[in-house]
Scaffold this motif. Structure first.
Motif, PDB file in Angstrom:
ATOM      1  N   MET A 120       8.576   0.321  -1.124  1.00 29.69           N
ATOM      2  CA  MET A 120       7.250   0.395  -1.720  1.00 29.69           C
ATOM      3  C   MET A 120       6.873   1.846  -1.930  1.00 29.69           C
ATOM      4  O   MET A 120       6.892   2.652  -1.003  1.00 29.69           O
ATOM      5  N   SER A 121       6.559   2.242  -3.155  1.00 29.19           N
ATOM      6  CA  SER A 121       6.157   3.610  -3.443  1.00 29.19           C
ATOM      7  C   SER A 121       4.696   3.637  -3.835  1.00 29.19           C
ATOM      8  O   SER A 121       4.163   2.698  -4.421  1.00 29.19           O
ATOM      9  N   ILE A 122       4.021   4.735  -3.484  1.00 26.48           N
ATOM     10  CA  ILE A 122       2.610   4.901  -3.788  1.00 26.48           C
ATOM     11  C   ILE A 122       2.441   6.166  -4.604  1.00 26.48           C
ATOM     12  O   ILE A 122       2.938   7.230  -4.233  1.00 26.48           O
ATOM     13  N   HIS A 123       1.762   6.054  -5.714  1.00 20.91           N
ATOM     14  CA  HIS A 123       1.515   7.205  -6.579  1.00 20.91           C
ATOM     15  C   HIS A 123       0.034   7.562  -6.506  1.00 20.91           C
ATOM     16  O   HIS A 123      -0.831   6.746  -6.839  1.00 20.91           O
TER      17      HIS A 123
ATOM     18  N   LEU B  68      -7.951  -4.677  -1.494  1.00 28.94           N
ATOM     19  CA  LEU B  68      -6.673  -4.848  -0.824  1.00 28.94           C
ATOM     20  C   LEU B  68      -5.570  -4.870  -1.871  1.00 28.94           C
ATOM     21  O   LEU B  68      -5.826  -4.975  -3.065  1.00 28.94           O
ATOM     22  N   ALA B  69      -4.339  -4.760  -1.399  1.00 29.17           N
ATOM     23  CA  ALA B  69      -3.216  -4.877  -2.321  1.00 29.17           C
ATOM     24  C   ALA B  69      -3.279  -6.241  -3.003  1.00 29.17           C
ATOM     25  O   ALA B  69      -3.422  -7.266  -2.346  1.00 29.17           O
ATOM     26  N   GLY B  70      -3.227  -6.251  -4.303  1.00 30.14           N
ATOM     27  CA  GLY B  70      -3.375  -7.488  -5.053  1.00 30.14           C
ATOM     28  C   GLY B  70      -4.733  -7.596  -5.717  1.00 30.14           C
ATOM     29  O   GLY B  70      -4.973  -8.510  -6.503  1.00 30.14           O
ATOM     30  N   GLY B  71      -5.647  -6.666  -5.355  1.00 28.14           N
ATOM     31  CA  GLY B  71      -6.910  -6.600  -6.058  1.00 28.14           C
ATOM     32  C   GLY B  71      -8.084  -7.314  -5.410  1.00 28.14           C
ATOM     33  O   GLY B  71      -9.193  -7.281  -5.944  1.00 28.14           O
ATOM     34  N   VAL B  72      -7.875  -7.965  -4.263  1.00 30.90           N
ATOM     35  CA  VAL B  72      -8.973  -8.672  -3.603  1.00 30.90           C
ATOM     36  C   VAL B  72      -9.979  -7.659  -3.067  1.00 30.90           C
ATOM     37  O   VAL B  72      -9.621  -6.739  -2.320  1.00 30.90           O
TER      38      VAL B  72
ATOM     39  N   GLU C 192       4.610   1.156   7.254  1.00 29.78           N
ATOM     40  CA  GLU C 192       5.063  -0.181   6.836  1.00 29.78           C
ATOM     41  C   GLU C 192       4.074  -1.242   7.300  1.00 29.78           C
ATOM     42  O   GLU C 192       3.705  -2.151   6.537  1.00 29.78           O
ATOM     43  N   ALA C 193       3.612  -1.106   8.554  1.00 25.50           N
ATOM     44  CA  ALA C 193       2.616  -2.046   9.078  1.00 25.50           C
ATOM     45  C   ALA C 193       1.320  -1.947   8.293  1.00 25.50           C
ATOM     46  O   ALA C 193       0.678  -2.960   7.981  1.00 25.50           O
ATOM     47  N   GLY C 194       0.905  -0.727   7.956  1.00 26.83           N
ATOM     48  CA  GLY C 194      -0.314  -0.536   7.186  1.00 26.83           C
ATOM     49  C   GLY C 194      -0.252  -1.203   5.836  1.00 26.83           C
ATOM     50  O   GLY C 194      -1.243  -1.784   5.363  1.00 26.83           O
ATOM     51  N   ALA C 195       0.910  -1.138   5.202  1.00 26.63           N
ATOM     52  CA  ALA C 195       1.082  -1.787   3.905  1.00 26.63           C
ATOM     53  C   ALA C 195       0.936  -3.303   4.029  1.00 26.63           C
ATOM     54  O   ALA C 195       0.340  -3.957   3.170  1.00 26.63           O
TER      55      ALA C 195
ATOM     56  N   GLY D 167      -6.930   0.834   8.864  1.00 28.47           N
ATOM     57  CA  GLY D 167      -7.523   2.124   9.176  1.00 28.47           C
ATOM     58  C   GLY D 167      -7.133   2.606  10.560  1.00 28.47           C
ATOM     59  O   GLY D 167      -6.874   3.798  10.775  1.00 28.47           O
ATOM     60  N   GLU D 168      -7.061   1.682  11.514  1.00 33.19           N
ATOM     61  CA  GLU D 168      -6.642   2.030  12.870  1.00 33.19           C
ATOM     62  C   GLU D 168      -5.182   2.495  12.889  1.00 33.19           C
ATOM     63  O   GLU D 168      -4.829   3.424  13.620  1.00 33.19           O
ATOM     64  N   SER D 169      -4.335   1.865  12.096  1.00 27.72           N
ATOM     65  CA  SER D 169      -2.931   2.292  12.049  1.00 27.72           C
ATOM     66  C   SER D 169      -2.825   3.685  11.446  1.00 27.72           C
ATOM     67  O   SER D 169      -2.003   4.503  11.881  1.00 27.72           O
ATOM     68  N   ASP D 170      -3.671   3.988  10.469  1.00 30.85           N
ATOM     69  CA  ASP D 170      -3.690   5.312   9.861  1.00 30.85           C
ATOM     70  C   ASP D 170      -4.115   6.365  10.880  1.00 30.85           C
ATOM     71  O   ASP D 170      -3.528   7.453  10.968  1.00 30.85           O
TER      72      ASP D 170
END
Length: 204
Positions: free
Chosen positions: A1-4, A20-24, A81-84, A37-40
């Motif tokens: 998974m890449s983030i730009h 969220l990922a997927g637009g929700v 990875e967990a954050g994603a 946020g906690e994982s970050d």
């Protein structure tokens, strides 16, 4: 998974919501956002430990520097990875039903490092009181942030199931960070005092 990342600010979240990922769309106070946020935050605290252990003038020991740089960088990558996963609105995968942490390489890696450290320090009878070693104290902060992250994960999981590997990893990571503090203390011949219960001294 890449983030730009093309822009630093978008103004899209000015009203207190995010996607969220997927637009929700969800509130920024939601369990979903709190969990990733906690994982970050934990990734950042681990970065402090890694920098303190590896960069002069605070790097205290060559073995600690090498081990911390390799292991903590691996952990930070796993936390991304967990954050994603946590930033997604998707339900757990079909494989989640058969999940067994004993077969998860991410969890097994932490257990292997715990076992390796355990050979270097004696058992203790009580709770350690951080503060006699800066590196260990920073790692204790990371450990308590990890515990807080785990509590948020449990609350989210009770609301709507998440990937079980993230829960298992969070639990084992806090164990790892405790073992790391004991290993560092042993190698540096530091002496963290123990709290064994209130002596009630000075009362009355």
């Amino acid at each position: 998974m890449s983030i730009h990342i093309h822009r630093i600010y978008t103004r899209a979240g000015d009203g207190g919501t995010t996607a969220l990922a997927g637009g929700v769309q969800v509130s920024k106070s939601s369990l979903e956002v709190e969990s990733y946020g906690e994982s970050d935050e934990l990734i950042s605290h681990l970065g402090v430990v890694r920098a303190f252990a590896t960069q002069p003038p605070t790097s205290p020991h060559p073995e600690i520097a090498s081990e911390t740089d390799e292991v903590f960088l691996k952990i930070q990558n796993t936390l991304y990875e967990a954050g994603a996963v946590l930033a997604s609105a998707n339900p757990p995968s079909a494989e989640a039903v058969q999940y067994d942490p004993k077969n998860d390489g991410r969890v097994k890696f932490l257990e292997q490092r715990i076992d390796a450290y355990r050979d270097r320090f004696a058992a203790i009878d009580g709770f350690t009181i951080p503060g006699d070693c800066m590196l260990s104290a920073h790692a204790h902060v990371a450990r308590t942030v990890c515990r807080r992250w785990e509590r948020v994960l449990v609350r989210r999981h009770e609301h709507a199931p998440i990937e079980p590997w993230v829960l298992a990893y969070a639990n084992r990571l806090s164990d790892y960070l405790f073992a790391y503090t004991r290993w560092v203390t042993a190698l540096l011949s530091a002496n963290e005092p123990l709290w064994k219960g209130s002596s009630r001294q000075g009362e009355g």
